[in-house]
Motif scaffolding. Structure first.
Motif, PDB file in Angstrom:
ATOM      1  N   THR A 128       0.576  -1.047  -0.471  1.00 19.49           N
ATOM      2  CA  THR A 128       0.597   0.480  -0.159  1.00 19.49           C
ATOM      3  C   THR A 128       0.606   1.204   0.068  1.00 19.49           C
ATOM      4  O   THR A 128       1.622   1.215   0.818  1.00 19.49           O
ATOM      5  CB  THR A 128      -0.884   0.004   0.988  1.00 19.49           C
ATOM      6  N   PRO A 129       0.880   1.929  -1.530  1.00 17.43           N
ATOM      7  CA  PRO A 129       1.502   2.928  -0.987  1.00 17.43           C
ATOM      8  C   PRO A 129       0.677   4.684  -0.373  1.00 17.43           C
ATOM      9  O   PRO A 129      -1.025   4.666  -0.323  1.00 17.43           O
ATOM     10  CB  PRO A 129       1.268   3.966  -2.384  1.00 17.43           C
ATOM     11  N   THR A 130       1.575   4.710   0.905  1.00 16.37           N
ATOM     12  CA  THR A 130       0.701   6.013   1.602  1.00 16.37           C
ATOM     13  C   THR A 130       1.426   7.674   1.745  1.00 16.37           C
ATOM     14  O   THR A 130       2.171   7.483   0.601  1.00 16.37           O
ATOM     15  CB  THR A 130       0.933   5.416   3.429  1.00 16.37           C
ATOM     16  N   ASP A 131       0.726   8.053   2.103  1.00 16.11           N
ATOM     17  CA  ASP A 131       1.649   9.559   2.493  1.00 16.11           C
ATOM     18  C   ASP A 131       3.283   9.628   3.151  1.00 16.11           C
ATOM     19  O   ASP A 131       3.780  10.371   2.983  1.00 16.11           O
ATOM     20  CB  ASP A 131       0.102  10.191   3.330  1.00 16.11           C
ATOM     21  N   LYS A 132       3.734   8.709   3.937  1.00 12.07           N
ATOM     22  CA  LYS A 132       4.264   8.604   4.710  1.00 12.07           C
ATOM     23  C   LYS A 132       5.644   6.579   4.229  1.00 12.07           C
ATOM     24  O   LYS A 132       6.410   7.154   5.104  1.00 12.07           O
ATOM     25  CB  LYS A 132       4.123   7.918   6.280  1.00 12.07           C
ATOM     26  N   GLY A 133       4.769   6.794   3.174  1.00 10.75           N
ATOM     27  CA  GLY A 133       5.820   5.379   2.473  1.00 10.75           C
ATOM     28  C   GLY A 133       5.171   4.416   2.007  1.00 10.75           C
ATOM     29  O   GLY A 133       3.633   4.329   2.026  1.00 10.75           O
ATOM     30  N   VAL A 134       5.780   3.367   1.621  1.00 11.20           N
ATOM     31  CA  VAL A 134       4.836   1.959   1.344  1.00 11.20           C
ATOM     32  C   VAL A 134       5.152   1.071   2.675  1.00 11.20           C
ATOM     33  O   VAL A 134       6.061   0.808   3.235  1.00 11.20           O
ATOM     34  CB  VAL A 134       5.781   1.039   0.329  1.00 11.20           C
ATOM     35  N   LEU A 135       3.886   0.587   2.979  1.00 11.83           N
ATOM     36  CA  LEU A 135       3.099  -0.461   3.861  1.00 11.83           C
ATOM     37  C   LEU A 135       3.479  -1.576   3.032  1.00 11.83           C
ATOM     38  O   LEU A 135       2.884  -2.344   2.208  1.00 11.83           O
ATOM     39  CB  LEU A 135       2.267  -0.217   4.165  1.00 11.83           C
ATOM     40  N   GLN A 145       4.327   4.179 -12.564  1.00  8.68           N
ATOM     41  CA  GLN A 145       5.540   3.344 -12.262  1.00  8.68           C
ATOM     42  C   GLN A 145       6.130   3.468 -11.107  1.00  8.68           C
ATOM     43  O   GLN A 145       6.374   4.541 -10.554  1.00  8.68           O
ATOM     44  CB  GLN A 145       5.975   3.113 -13.558  1.00  8.68           C
ATOM     45  N   MET A 146       6.010   2.349  -9.775  1.00 10.28           N
ATOM     46  CA  MET A 146       6.825   2.510  -8.568  1.00 10.28           C
ATOM     47  C   MET A 146       7.343   1.267  -8.368  1.00 10.28           C
ATOM     48  O   MET A 146       6.940  -0.324  -8.577  1.00 10.28           O
ATOM     49  CB  MET A 146       5.967   3.071  -7.632  1.00 10.28           C
ATOM     50  N   ARG A 147       8.520   0.573  -8.172  1.00  7.94           N
ATOM     51  CA  ARG A 147       9.715  -0.217  -7.857  1.00  7.94           C
ATOM     52  C   ARG A 147       9.627   0.067  -5.991  1.00  7.94           C
ATOM     53  O   ARG A 147      10.088   0.393  -6.139  1.00  7.94           O
ATOM     54  CB  ARG A 147      10.296  -0.965  -8.924  1.00  7.94           C
ATOM     55  N   ILE A 148       9.539  -0.976  -5.599  1.00 10.52           N
ATOM     56  CA  ILE A 148      10.218  -1.892  -4.093  1.00 10.52           C
ATOM     57  C   ILE A 148      10.424  -2.885  -3.799  1.00 10.52           C
ATOM     58  O   ILE A 148      10.452  -3.842  -4.436  1.00 10.52           O
ATOM     59  CB  ILE A 148       8.795  -1.302  -2.949  1.00 10.52           C
ATOM     60  N   GLY A 149      11.789  -3.070  -4.001  1.00 11.30           N
ATOM     61  CA  GLY A 149      12.700  -4.111  -3.108  1.00 11.30           C
ATOM     62  C   GLY A 149      13.237  -4.266  -2.109  1.00 11.30           C
ATOM     63  O   GLY A 149      13.037  -3.430  -0.742  1.00 11.30           O
ATOM     64  N   TRP A 150      12.837  -5.731  -1.310  1.00  7.09           N
ATOM     65  CA  TRP A 150      13.791  -6.121   0.392  1.00  7.09           C
ATOM     66  C   TRP A 150      14.072  -7.351  -0.484  1.00  7.09           C
ATOM     67  O   TRP A 150      14.542  -7.714  -0.375  1.00  7.09           O
ATOM     68  CB  TRP A 150      12.230  -5.781   0.807  1.00  7.09           C
ATOM     69  N   GLY A 151      14.941  -7.412   1.054  1.00  6.43           N
ATOM     70  CA  GLY A 151      16.133  -7.908   1.042  1.00  6.43           C
ATOM     71  C   GLY A 151      16.358  -7.925   2.644  1.00  6.43           C
ATOM     72  O   GLY A 151      17.420  -8.491   2.984  1.00  6.43           O
TER      73      GLY A 151
END
Length: 891
Positions: A651-658, A732-738
């Motif tokens: 979820t894109p939020t006003d404070k970042g990505v949840l 378009q937005m991309r978020i990656g995590w490790g």
């Protein structure tokens, strides 16, 4: 006579009680001017397959271009939906299922194909990957001598004086003849009945049923035979309220000189009251007598039994079980599997191939010990989808939607019923019958190819809902290039992917509804007529990530493990399945797309849930551009019980990505902002192919987003990744995590989404307690230094989305960057600079300043690789280099 063919069981030649023997028909005629056209793509000496046109099957389907038969012949005689009937004696007839007319009868050269084999299916049958040019200039044509020819008007008509013009409403291009079936306004094509020794073509006018058939009558001299066309009234379903006349327009005979004869018309006078059956036989011509085939070679009750290869890994969450296709087989038939669906919950299924064959498959149960394949029918027109409706198989091909029926229960089809051909189909080579899905109330949903190179058709590039009874249809959406669809069987939600092209900047997943326009105009369209209102997709997927989207399927079975309830999107070019996680928070639909599995070795097109075991079965074949190694395949994606951390919400939020996970996370890795990265960009719809990546200010490139903070929820399953300057209305937005789970399992992936809106973040309501989100910009990312390792390099490869542009298996198709396999130590040809060696210094420079040395052939891509200077720290850069070095000598 019985025999063994490897694991093939053959019941003997005489065991085929009907459908092959019952399928045979006969036909016709004399001689005239030869049609000069050369057949192509017949079986070569190296091909393991027999000819695409099976000599012992009574018909096949094809477009047939009869517009250039010679002086005096009709110049518009083009058949987009044609049944090509084998009449014996090398004589063939083309029946137009839209107009219920005999379009052409001709005599082929002995032992030669009756048409040019340049359509997609026959052209690629022996040469995998051979494509067709768009448009209608290079279509299949008859090869041989025309004997009977007709114009473009209905065959069966009311009245004793038939009207010799097309009564259907015109297409956007008035010259386009592919306008769909006549419907209740004229003769409706009912289907094909396979009778002993013949085929009957059934049509209906109102309540009156008719058939058209063909027979030979041997002459007394024994050296010649005469063709007879049988026009029959089967009878009336209801009494006629008045006397009426009925006609069948046969066409014009062609003399040996090439001159056209008078128009031949069969007439019936129908009295008031109940119509009784009667038959009229009309002799058309004489031809040298020859043996007429009556019993096919081979036995369609033969079966091919195979043992699947099950993946055995006690730790894996989802296993990939390989189900072998029935090759070789007694018919030497290529099996390019397009789709599969399930007849019941006992493991019985039907499968369809691109070459028009339907197979019955049994043994698809939970233990998957042995799978049996049997041929069911053939003759369909480049189908790519099959659906079981009310216990019967339905196939969508270029001719329309067929119901395939086994009337006597002997295991082989003996009737093809036309369920619906009301929607138009042109002869355009790219108007593929893309996909068909069932709806929750008995309706069927189809999608049709939208590329057009010659004329504009009625329904190219549309998604259509066909009523449960097949008697009507409605266009749900248009302006699609090559859409593959999915339908939620519970809610009826219709989605579609599409292919990048003119006005389509990347790969979308659309919600189809409300007769909306979805952005594509073919290259022949007038740009100034581009509609102002465009329905934007639920989510864009970057073209390098999924360059060829296929169908969607809903995994609505709890036995499918943690992915149950989600949409699965099928990726074709680089074989891959994606999870599509819908987000119900917003008024405007949003979703996030993440890789589910890449362990596929064929180009997947369709996927279905099996009610017998609750698992996902994936089928497809190689024909368009794909990195797949195998020609075709069928696999089961099986939940095997192992643990796998999955993101269940983005979820894109006003404070970042949840991010919400299905497992508890390790607080140390989950709470470190260095373990997340993101970027965003926009696209632009233009008449050009695709789109560059554009920053939010319109300049080329992507905007890198550095995480300011990361917070773990009180239950340990959710993370808020703080990003300053979050914005909505971004393509378009991309978020990656490790990161890792609490139990030490790696959790690393990338999600792609379109943040059309931002949700307000309330930490208490979202389960984080009373926190103040730190959004202080961090000028330099990845502050925490780590020791360099190959394993860390693999993590960075996943987390930073490197896999979208660079493969690790040597494949280049669909990629905008060179493969990393064999890269280290190789000689690279740099655009406008010459050759350099890919050593450690070259790799480091390419990571920090990608435009410094661009490999020749990749400078044309405008996607743009981000500059990672100041984004990756020294340990991460060194780790990537170690990972690339490890790929240098992989087999």
């Amino acid at each position: 006579m019985g025999r063994e063919w490897g694991c093939v069981k053959d019941a003997g030649w005489n065991g085929r009680s009907k459908a092959m023997r019952l399928l045979w028909i006969s036909l016709f005629l004399a001689a005239a001017s030869a049609v000069k056209a050369q057949p192509v793509a017949e079986a070569s000496a190296e091909s393991p397959w027999a000819d695409w046109i099976e000599p012992d099957f009574p018909f096949f389907s094809s477009v047939l271009d009869c517009r250039d038969l010679g002086e005096g012949f009709p110049k518009d005689n083009l058949v987009p939906r044609g049944l090509i009937l084998n009449l014996g004696n090398d004589v063939w007839a083309c029946y137009d299922v839209d107009l219920c007319r005999i379009a052409l009868v001709w005599k082929a050269e002995p032992g030669q194909p009756p048409i040019t084999l340049n359509a997609l299916a026959p052209g690629s049958y022996h040469v995998a990957g051979q494509k067709t040019k768009d448009g209608q200039e290079n279509l299949p044509k008859p090869v041989g001598t025309p004997l009977l020819v007709n114009g473009v008007y209905p065959g069966w008509q009311w009245g004793s004086k038939p009207v010799l013009k097309d009564p259907r409403s015109s297409a956007p291009s008035p010259e386009e003849v592919g306008r769909g079936g006549l419907g209740e306004a004229g003769a409706e094509f009912v289907g094909i009945d396979f009778k002993e020794g013949r085929v009957e073509l059934i049509a209906r006018l109102g309540t009156v049923r008719t058939t058209t058939g063909f027979d030979w009558r041997r002459e007394e001299d024994g050296e010649s035979a005469r063709l007879q066309v049988q026009a029959s009234l089967v009878g009336g379903e209801q009494p006629l309220d008045s006397e009426r006349s009925l006609s069948l327009v046969l066409g014009r005979e062609v003399a040996e000189s090439g001159a056209l004869g008078e128009l031949r018309v069969v007439k019936f006078e129908l009295p008031q009251g109940k119509v009784v059956g009667r038959t009229v036989q009309v002799s058309i011509g004489k031809i040298k007598a020859a043996a007429v085939p009556s019993t096919p070679k081979g036995d369609w009750r033969a079966s091919v039994e195979l043992k699947p290869e099950l993946q055995k890994d006690p730790k894996t969450a989802y296993a990939i079980d390989q189900i072998s296709l029935p090759v070789p087989n007694p018919w030497k038939r290529n099996v390019r599997l397009a789709d599969i669906d399930f007849l019941d919950d006992q493991g019985n299924a039907v499968a369809v191939t691109m070459d028009g064959d339907v197979w019955k498959v049994s043994g698809l149960t939970a233990d998957l010990q042995a799978v049996t394949w049997r041929r069911f029918t053939s003759g369909l027109h480049e189908p790519m989808s099959i659906v079981v409706k009310d216990g019967e198989p339905f196939v969508f091909d270029r001719n329309g939607i067929w119901k395939i029926v086994d009337q006597d229960g002997d295991g082989v089809a003996d009737r093809h019923e036309m369920f619906c051909n009301l929607f138009a189909q042109t002869a355009e080579t790219r108007e593929f019958p893309m996909s068909m899905k069932p709806g929750p109330e008995g309706a069927l949903f189809i999608s049709k190819g939208g590329q057009e190179g010659t004329t504009r058709g009625k329904h190219n590039g549309t998604v259509i809902r066909v009523a449960p009874d097949g008697k009507s249809f409605a266009v749900l959406g248009y302006g699609l290039r090559q859409p593959f669809i999915g339908v939620n069987p519970e809610t009826g939600l219709v989605t579609a992917s599409d292919q990048q092209g003119h006005y389509v900047p990347s790969t979308p997943i659309d919600i189809i509804q409300g007769h909306h326009f979805y952005g594509h105009l073919p290259s022949i369209a007038e740009p100034e007529k581009y509609p102002e209102s465009i329905e934007e997709p639920m989510v864009w997927i970057p073209h390098p990530v999924n360059s060829s989207g296929a169908t969607q399927v809903w995994a609505l079975d709890d036995r499918f493990g943690p992915v149950a309830g989600e949409m699965i999107h099928v990726g074709y070019n680089r074989p891959e399945l994606f999870r599509v996680v819908m987000n119900p928070r917003f008024k405007r639909p949003q979703a996030a797309v993440m890789s589910f599995t890449r362990d596929l070795h064929f180009g997947p097109l369709n996927a279905k849930m099996n009610p017998a075991d609750g698992q996902l079965y994936v089928a497809g074949f190689q024909i368009w551009g794909t990195t797949a190694k195998d020609l075709s395949g069928l696999v089961r994606v099986r939940y095997a019980g192992g643990e796998r951390p999955l993101v269940k919400e983005v979820t894109p939020t006003d404070k970042g990505v949840l991010l919400r996970f299905n497992m508890e996370l390790d607080p140390k890795t989950a709470g470190n902002p260095d373990n997340y990265n993101a970027e965003r960009w926009n696209y632009k719809r233009t008449p050009q192919y695709g789109s560059p990546h554009l920053k939010l200010d319109g300049s080329p490139g992507q905007e890198w987003m550095t995480a300011s903070s990361a917070y773990l929820s009180t239950d340990g399953k959710s993370v808020l990744v703080g990003f300053p300057d979050m914005k909505g209305e971004v393509d378009q937005m991309r978020i990656g995590w490790g990161i890792q789970t609490k139990g030490g399992i790696k959790a690393q992936n990338t999600a792609y989404f379109s943040p059309w809106e931002l949700a307000p973040f309330d930490p208490v309501k979202e389960g984080f307690g009373e926190i103040e989100v730190d959004l202080t910009p961090r000028r330099e990312a990845a502050q925490t230094q780590i020791a360099a390792s190959k394993e860390e390099g693999e993590r960075v490869y996943q987390m930073f989305g490197c896999m979208a542009c660079h493969s690790i298996d040597g494949t280049l198709q669909g990629k905008v960057g060179p493969s990393w396999k064999g890269l280290f130590g190789s000689e690279r040809d740099i655009a406008k600079q010459g050759k350099v060696k890919a050593d450690e210094a070259y790799l480091k420079e390419s990571i920090l300043n990608p435009s410094a040395k661009v490999v020749k052939g990749f400078e044309k891509f405008d996607t743009g690789m981000p500059i990672y200077s100041g984004i990756l720290n020294d340990g991460q850069i060194d780790s990537l280099i170690l990972y690339i070095k490890s790929l240098a000598d992989q087999p």
